[in-house]
Design an enzyme around this catalytic site. Structure first.
Site, PDB file in Angstrom:
ATOM      1  N   SER A   1       0.838  -1.205   0.000  1.00  0.00           N
ATOM      2  CA  SER A   1       0.000   0.000   0.000  1.00  0.00           C
ATOM      3  C   SER A   1       0.868   1.248   0.000  1.00  0.00           C
ATOM      4  CB  SER A   1      -0.897   0.015   1.238  1.00  0.00           C
ATOM      5  OG  SER A   1      -1.441   1.318   1.402  1.00  0.00           O
TER       6      SER A   1
ATOM      7  N   HIS B   1      -1.270  -1.221  -4.338  1.00  0.00           N
ATOM      8  CA  HIS B   1      -2.523  -0.919  -3.635  1.00  0.00           C
ATOM      9  C   HIS B   1      -2.594   0.587  -3.383  1.00  0.00           C
ATOM     10  CE1 HIS B   1      -6.001  -1.913  -1.069  1.00  0.00           C
ATOM     11  NE2 HIS B   1      -5.551  -0.979  -0.240  1.00  0.00           N
TER      12      HIS B   1
ATOM     13  N   ASP C   1      -4.768   3.654  -1.854  1.00  0.00           N
ATOM     14  CA  ASP C   1      -5.823   4.002  -0.894  1.00  0.00           C
ATOM     15  C   ASP C   1      -6.309   5.419  -1.128  1.00  0.00           C
ATOM     16  OD1 ASP C   1      -6.040   1.671   0.899  1.00  0.00           O
ATOM     17  OD2 ASP C   1      -3.925   2.083   1.285  1.00  0.00           O
TER      18      ASP C   1
ATOM     19  N   MET D   1      -8.874   8.260   0.140  1.00  0.00           N
ATOM     20  CA  MET D   1      -9.651   8.640   1.333  1.00  0.00           C
ATOM     21  C   MET D   1     -10.168  10.058   1.195  1.00  0.00           C
ATOM     22  SD  MET D   1      -7.031   7.204   4.186  1.00  0.00           S
ATOM     23  CE  MET D   1      -6.629   5.460   4.288  1.00  0.00           C
TER      24      MET D   1
ATOM     25  N   HIS E   1      -8.442   1.146  -3.839  1.00  0.00           N
ATOM     26  CA  HIS E   1      -9.360   0.978  -2.711  1.00  0.00           C
ATOM     27  C   HIS E   1      -9.995   2.330  -2.406  1.00  0.00           C
ATOM     28  CE1 HIS E   1      -9.583  -0.116   1.897  1.00  0.00           C
ATOM     29  NE2 HIS E   1     -10.780   0.045   1.355  1.00  0.00           N
TER      30      HIS E   1
ATOM     31  N   MET F   1     -12.152   4.638  -0.437  1.00  0.00           N
ATOM     32  CA  MET F   1     -12.814   4.876   0.856  1.00  0.00           C
ATOM     33  C   MET F   1     -13.480   6.239   0.768  1.00  0.00           C
ATOM     34  SD  MET F   1      -9.723   3.339   3.145  1.00  0.00           S
ATOM     35  CE  MET F   1      -8.577   3.412   1.767  1.00  0.00           C
TER      36      MET F   1
ATOM     37  N   MET G   1     -11.660  -5.934   5.474  1.00  0.00           N
ATOM     38  CA  MET G   1     -10.824  -5.008   6.254  1.00  0.00           C
ATOM     39  C   MET G   1     -10.491  -5.648   7.602  1.00  0.00           C
ATOM     40  SD  MET G   1     -10.199  -2.386   4.384  1.00  0.00           S
ATOM     41  CE  MET G   1      -9.241  -1.575   5.685  1.00  0.00           C
TER      42      MET G   1
HETATM   43  C1  DX5 Z   1      -6.248   1.495   5.702  1.00  0.00           C
HETATM   44  C2  DX5 Z   1      -5.838   1.212   4.296  1.00  0.00           C
HETATM   45  C3  DX5 Z   1      -4.723   0.254   4.198  1.00  0.00           C
HETATM   46  C4  DX5 Z   1      -3.450   0.713   4.838  1.00  0.00           C
HETATM   47  C5  DX5 Z   1      -2.809  -0.505   5.400  1.00  0.00           C
HETATM   48  O1  DX5 Z   1      -7.442   2.193   5.706  1.00  0.00           O
HETATM   49  O2  DX5 Z   1      -6.925   0.664   3.550  1.00  0.00           O
HETATM   50  O3  DX5 Z   1      -4.496  -0.169   2.850  1.00  0.00           O
HETATM   51  O4  DX5 Z   1      -2.552   1.360   3.956  1.00  0.00           O
HETATM   52  O5  DX5 Z   1      -1.715  -0.138   6.161  1.00  0.00           O
HETATM   53  P1  DX5 Z   1      -1.040  -1.156   7.172  1.00  0.00           P
HETATM   54  O6  DX5 Z   1      -0.581  -2.342   6.374  1.00  0.00           O
HETATM   55  O7  DX5 Z   1       0.071  -0.363   7.765  1.00  0.00           O
HETATM   56  O8  DX5 Z   1      -2.083  -1.571   8.186  1.00  0.00           O
HETATM   57 ZN    ZN Z   2      -6.460  -0.217   1.536  1.00  0.00          ZN
END
Ligand code: DX5
Ligand code: ZN
Length: 226
Positions: free
Chosen positions: A11, A36, A38, A40, A69, A71, A140
């Site tokens: 990620s 990956h 993320d 947000m 991903h 969010m 998750m």
């Molecule tokens: C959290 C994200 C993850 C995050 C994971 O909301 O969706 O993808 O980057 O990070 P680690 O592996 O540090 O928990």
């Molecule tokens: Zn994620």
């Protein structure tokens, strides 16, 4: 252990954002299967990362599939923008809107693989009637919003339920949050085959550490439970 191929998806939320393109190139060279990404919005989750323009820029640094991903809520408005910015898999949260089936159809209409993410409190049964419309289920293992949180042990039970629900369907089972070489074996044994890992791979932002860390998660995930 699943018969589906093991995929390691570092990620980039844990990347050094001042060197984002180089970080993406480094995890590619270190053996990542997916990147990956993320996204947000400060509304669906209490944090803000970046948007499609930044993603489109870093997309040029690698040929590896982008596992995006989202969010964000509402999400439907932004699917096309992320598809055009280079997403290969677009995963939305089941909790992010009232019309999950419509959202999944919109992703596939863009020619992308459709994923559904479930927060820790959301039961896998919400997926029962959309299984033919999904390519990936993301369980998750932390509450979404931040990297570096601890893996929630209840996730193992939920992965087994999701694995049973998937049955023989061609659906990947992804896990995200607190994943490391220490728990990858238990998670794989529960049925997961796509492993998101942020801080356990990119923590410290030293590119020389990325290949051994990716390999450590892969080795742990590939070890058959005795
Ligand atoms: C959290 C994200 C993850 C995050 C994971 O909301 O969706 O993808 O980057 O990070 P680690 O592996 O540090 O928990
Ligand atoms: Zn994620």
């Amino acid at each position: 252990m699943s018969a589906r191929p093991i995929r390691i998806a570092p990620s980039i939320l844990s990347a050094d954002f001042a060197r984002l393109g180089e970080e993406v190139a480094a995890i590619d060279a270190a053996g990542a299967d997916y990147i990956h990404v993320d996204i947000m919005d400060g509304h669906f989750v209490p944090n803000i990362s970046f948007g499609p323009a930044v993603m489109a820029s870093v997309r040029q640094r690698t040929q590896k599939p982008f596992d995006v991903h989202l969010m964000i809520a509402p999400v439907d408005l932004y699917i096309s923008a992320f598809a055009k910015s280079g997403a290969d898999i677009i995963t939305v949260h089941a909790e992010a809107g009232p019309h999950l089936h419509r959202t999944l159809q919109a992703i596939r209409a863009e020619g992308k693989k459709a994923g559904v993410a479930l927060n820790p409190a959301t039961p896998v049964s919400v997926l029962q009637h959309v299984l033919d419309d999904v390519d990936l289920i993301l369980i998750m293992s932390v509450n979404p919003g931040f990297g570096g949180q601890s893996f929630i042990p209840e996730t193992l039970i939920k992965l087994r339920q999701a694995n049973a629900l998937i049955g023989a369907r061609p659906i990947d089972l992804e896990v995200d949050g607190g994943i490391s070489a220490e728990n990858a074996r238990a998670v794989a044994d529960a049925g997961a085959n796509v492993f998101v890992a942020g801080s356990s791979i990119l923590g410290g932002n030293d590119p020389t550490t990325y290949a051994p860390r990716i390999q450590a998660v892969r080795t742990a995930a590939s070890t058959i439970q005795a």
